[in-house]
Design a protein around this motif. Structure first.
Motif, mmCIF file in Angstrom:
data_model
loop_
_atom_site.group_PDB
_atom_site.id
_atom_site.type_symbol
_atom_site.label_atom_id
_atom_site.label_comp_id
_atom_site.label_asym_id
_atom_site.label_seq_id
_atom_site.Cartn_x
_atom_site.Cartn_y
_atom_site.Cartn_z
ATOM 1 N N LEU A 170 13.148 9.887 -18.490
ATOM 2 C CA LEU A 170 12.459 11.174 -18.581
ATOM 3 C C LEU A 170 11.057 11.085 -17.989
ATOM 4 C CD1 LEU A 170 12.536 14.095 -19.580
ATOM 5 C CD2 LEU A 170 11.601 13.280 -21.764
ATOM 6 N N ALA A 171 10.354 9.989 -18.272
ATOM 7 C CA ALA A 171 9.011 9.822 -17.715
ATOM 8 C C ALA A 171 9.047 9.794 -16.192
ATOM 9 C CB ALA A 171 8.386 8.540 -18.260
ATOM 10 N N LEU A 172 10.018 9.068 -15.636
ATOM 11 C CA LEU A 172 10.113 8.984 -14.184
ATOM 12 C C LEU A 172 10.533 10.312 -13.568
ATOM 13 C CD1 LEU A 172 11.763 5.472 -13.879
ATOM 14 C CD2 LEU A 172 9.449 6.104 -13.191
ATOM 15 N N ALA A 173 11.270 11.111 -14.322
ATOM 16 C CA ALA A 173 11.688 12.413 -13.812
ATOM 17 C C ALA A 173 10.560 13.430 -13.848
ATOM 18 C CB ALA A 173 12.877 12.935 -14.620
ATOM 19 N N LEU A 174 9.660 13.310 -14.836
ATOM 20 C CA LEU A 174 8.640 14.344 -15.033
ATOM 21 C C LEU A 174 7.268 13.984 -14.478
ATOM 22 C CD1 LEU A 174 9.408 15.601 -18.663
ATOM 23 C CD2 LEU A 174 10.054 16.640 -16.487
ATOM 24 N N VAL A 175 6.882 12.717 -14.559
ATOM 25 C CA VAL A 175 5.511 12.358 -14.184
ATOM 26 C C VAL A 175 5.203 12.671 -12.713
ATOM 27 C CG1 VAL A 175 3.907 10.438 -13.901
ATOM 28 C CG2 VAL A 175 5.180 10.692 -16.037
ATOM 29 N N PRO A 176 6.054 12.287 -11.745
ATOM 30 C CA PRO A 176 5.706 12.585 -10.342
ATOM 31 C C PRO A 176 5.488 14.074 -10.069
ATOM 32 C CG PRO A 176 7.422 10.926 -10.425
ATOM 33 C CD PRO A 176 7.276 11.444 -11.819
ATOM 34 N N PRO A 177 6.420 14.974 -10.451
ATOM 35 C CA PRO A 177 6.149 16.396 -10.162
ATOM 36 C C PRO A 177 4.949 16.941 -10.933
ATOM 37 C CG PRO A 177 8.168 16.155 -11.453
ATOM 38 C CD PRO A 177 7.774 14.801 -10.996
ATOM 39 N N LEU A 178 4.717 16.419 -12.146
ATOM 40 C CA LEU A 178 3.556 16.885 -12.895
ATOM 41 C C LEU A 178 2.253 16.456 -12.229
ATOM 42 C CD1 LEU A 178 4.673 16.333 -16.610
ATOM 43 C CD2 LEU A 178 4.253 18.526 -15.453
ATOM 44 N N LEU A 179 2.214 15.243 -11.684
ATOM 45 C CA LEU A 179 1.012 14.790 -10.977
ATOM 46 C C LEU A 179 0.795 15.596 -9.705
ATOM 47 C CD1 LEU A 179 1.218 10.903 -11.395
ATOM 48 C CD2 LEU A 179 -0.310 12.511 -12.569
ATOM 49 N N ILE A 180 1.876 15.897 -8.994
ATOM 50 C CA ILE A 180 1.761 16.720 -7.791
ATOM 51 C C ILE A 180 1.243 18.110 -8.153
ATOM 52 C CG2 ILE A 180 3.063 17.855 -5.956
ATOM 53 C CD1 ILE A 180 4.899 15.381 -5.949
ATOM 54 N N ALA A 181 1.784 18.670 -9.235
ATOM 55 C CA ALA A 181 1.346 19.998 -9.670
ATOM 56 C C ALA A 181 -0.118 19.978 -10.089
ATOM 57 C CB ALA A 181 2.221 20.478 -10.826
ATOM 58 N N LEU A 182 -0.544 18.913 -10.770
ATOM 59 C CA LEU A 182 -1.945 18.817 -11.181
ATOM 60 C C LEU A 182 -2.860 18.740 -9.974
ATOM 61 C CD1 LEU A 182 -4.143 18.505 -13.314
ATOM 62 C CD2 LEU A 182 -3.663 16.047 -13.349
ATOM 63 N N GLY A 183 -2.469 17.924 -8.991
ATOM 64 C CA GLY A 183 -3.279 17.829 -7.783
ATOM 65 C C GLY A 183 -3.404 19.167 -7.073
ATOM 66 N N ALA A 184 -2.298 19.907 -6.996
ATOM 67 C CA ALA A 184 -2.344 21.223 -6.361
ATOM 68 C C ALA A 184 -3.213 22.189 -7.159
ATOM 69 C CB ALA A 184 -0.922 21.779 -6.232
ATOM 70 N N ALA A 185 -3.126 22.113 -8.484
ATOM 71 C CA ALA A 185 -3.938 23.001 -9.318
ATOM 72 C C ALA A 185 -5.422 22.703 -9.166
ATOM 73 C CB ALA A 185 -3.518 22.855 -10.780
ATOM 74 N N LEU A 186 -5.774 21.426 -9.099
ATOM 75 C CA LEU A 186 -7.183 21.053 -8.972
ATOM 76 C C LEU A 186 -7.762 21.467 -7.622
ATOM 77 C CD1 LEU A 186 -7.124 17.515 -10.629
ATOM 78 C CD2 LEU A 186 -8.149 19.600 -11.552
ATOM 79 N N ARG A 187 -6.933 21.505 -6.592
ATOM 80 C CA ARG A 187 -7.416 21.899 -5.262
ATOM 81 C C ARG A 187 -7.429 23.409 -5.068
ATOM 82 N NH1 ARG A 187 -4.034 17.566 -3.851
ATOM 83 N NH2 ARG A 187 -2.386 19.024 -3.249
ATOM 84 N N SER A 188 -6.785 24.133 -5.961
ATOM 85 C CA SER A 188 -6.665 25.575 -5.804
ATOM 86 C C SER A 188 -7.957 26.295 -6.225
ATOM 87 C CB SER A 188 -5.492 26.096 -6.647
ATOM 88 O OG SER A 188 -5.458 27.505 -6.652
ATOM 89 N N ALA A 189 -8.197 27.434 -5.581
ATOM 90 C CA ALA A 189 -9.335 28.271 -5.987
ATOM 91 C C ALA A 189 -9.091 28.887 -7.356
ATOM 92 C CB ALA A 189 -9.565 29.365 -4.952
ATOM 93 N N ARG A 190 -7.847 28.883 -7.816
ATOM 94 C CA ARG A 190 -7.499 29.446 -9.127
ATOM 95 C C ARG A 190 -7.379 28.353 -10.186
ATOM 96 N NH1 ARG A 190 -4.371 31.961 -5.222
ATOM 97 N NH2 ARG A 190 -4.703 34.226 -5.004
ATOM 98 N N ARG A 191 -8.073 27.248 -9.973
ATOM 99 C CA ARG A 191 -7.937 26.106 -10.890
ATOM 100 C C ARG A 191 -8.351 26.448 -12.320
ATOM 101 N NH1 ARG A 191 -12.517 24.924 -7.846
ATOM 102 N NH2 ARG A 191 -11.239 23.855 -6.318
ATOM 103 N N ALA A 192 -9.217 27.446 -12.470
ATOM 104 C CA ALA A 192 -9.715 27.781 -13.806
ATOM 105 C C ALA A 192 -8.580 28.171 -14.741
ATOM 106 C CB ALA A 192 -10.747 28.903 -13.725
#
Length: 220
Positions: free
Chosen positions: A38-60
């Motif tokens: 489960l960790a291997l299935a969820l951690v990679p997409p969650l990290l990618i999503a976090l990176g995209a959220a942090l770079r977005s102008a809507r990060r707030a």
């Protein structure tokens, strides 16, 4: 020229992929290793999503939404762990489908085939024969990734999770290497006398393509 830092980054990336695939196969083949899976299935997409959220102008509001999604997944970890194989399968299949789209969409009318773009970056102006060949190779890579996704789906649906994992984690990337070698051999036969490029050149061209400010690939 390849720098030591680039070599180190490449080595670290290869090591990370190898560790991920070994861990995924361990989870699939080992009874009771559902949490690892489960960790291997969820951690990679969650990290990618976090990176995209942090770079977005809507990060707030995207970052709190990401945190809320993590909390929801954590609260449902027990039932999700019983079906971690679906997450691993979706990661593998979606990656190959995305690669097929990356190559295949450049075959549409009015667009430059992706392998043609790579060859242009490496060699400059292409002869008509090389341009025709690179279009066919773009199609070949598209079909390769479609076939990989199809085999992954067939094995996941009809075979054991261990059989699927063996293909997804231990055979898929070596098959990419086989594809590179086969393409190189075909190129020497189809384009005798033309300058050739290695896998490293292709990787550098791909990285340059992804950094371009206008990635649509449309003919000006």
């Amino acid at each position: 020229m390849t720098t030591p830092a680039a070599i180190a980054r490449g080595t670290a990336a290869v090591a990370a992929v190898a560790a991920y695939q070994a861990g995924a196969h361990y989870a699939a083949a080992t009874p009771g290793a559902h949490g690892v899976g489960l960790a291997l299935a969820l951690v990679p997409p969650l990290l990618i999503a976090l990176g995209a959220a942090l770079r977005s102008a809507r990060r707030a509001w995207l970052v709190p939404l990401w945190a809320l999604a993590c909390a929801a997944l954590w609260s449902a970890r027990a039932p999700l762990a019983q079906h971690f194989g679906w997450g691993l399968y979706l990661e593998h299949a979606s990656f190959n489908v995305a690669m097929a789209l990356l190559f295949g969409r450049t075959l549409a009318r009015g667009r430059i085939p992706l392998c043609t773009r790579f060859a242009t970056m490496i060699h400059g102006t292409l002869t008509p024969a090389v341009a025709h060949y690179t279009r066919r190779i773009t199609l070949a890579w598209t079909l390769f990734f479609v076939a990989t996704a199809a085999v992954s789906t067939l094995l996941f649906a009809a075979a054991s999770i261990v059989a699927w994992s063996t293909f997804a984690n231990y055979l898929s990337l070596p098959l990419v290497g086989v594809m590179f070698v086969a393409e190189h051999a075909c190129r020497r036969f189809a384009l005798p006398g033309e300058p050739t490029a290695g896998i490293a050149d292709a990787i550098r061209a791909y990285r340059q393509t992804t950094r371009e400010s206008a990635p649509s690939g449309r003919v000006p």
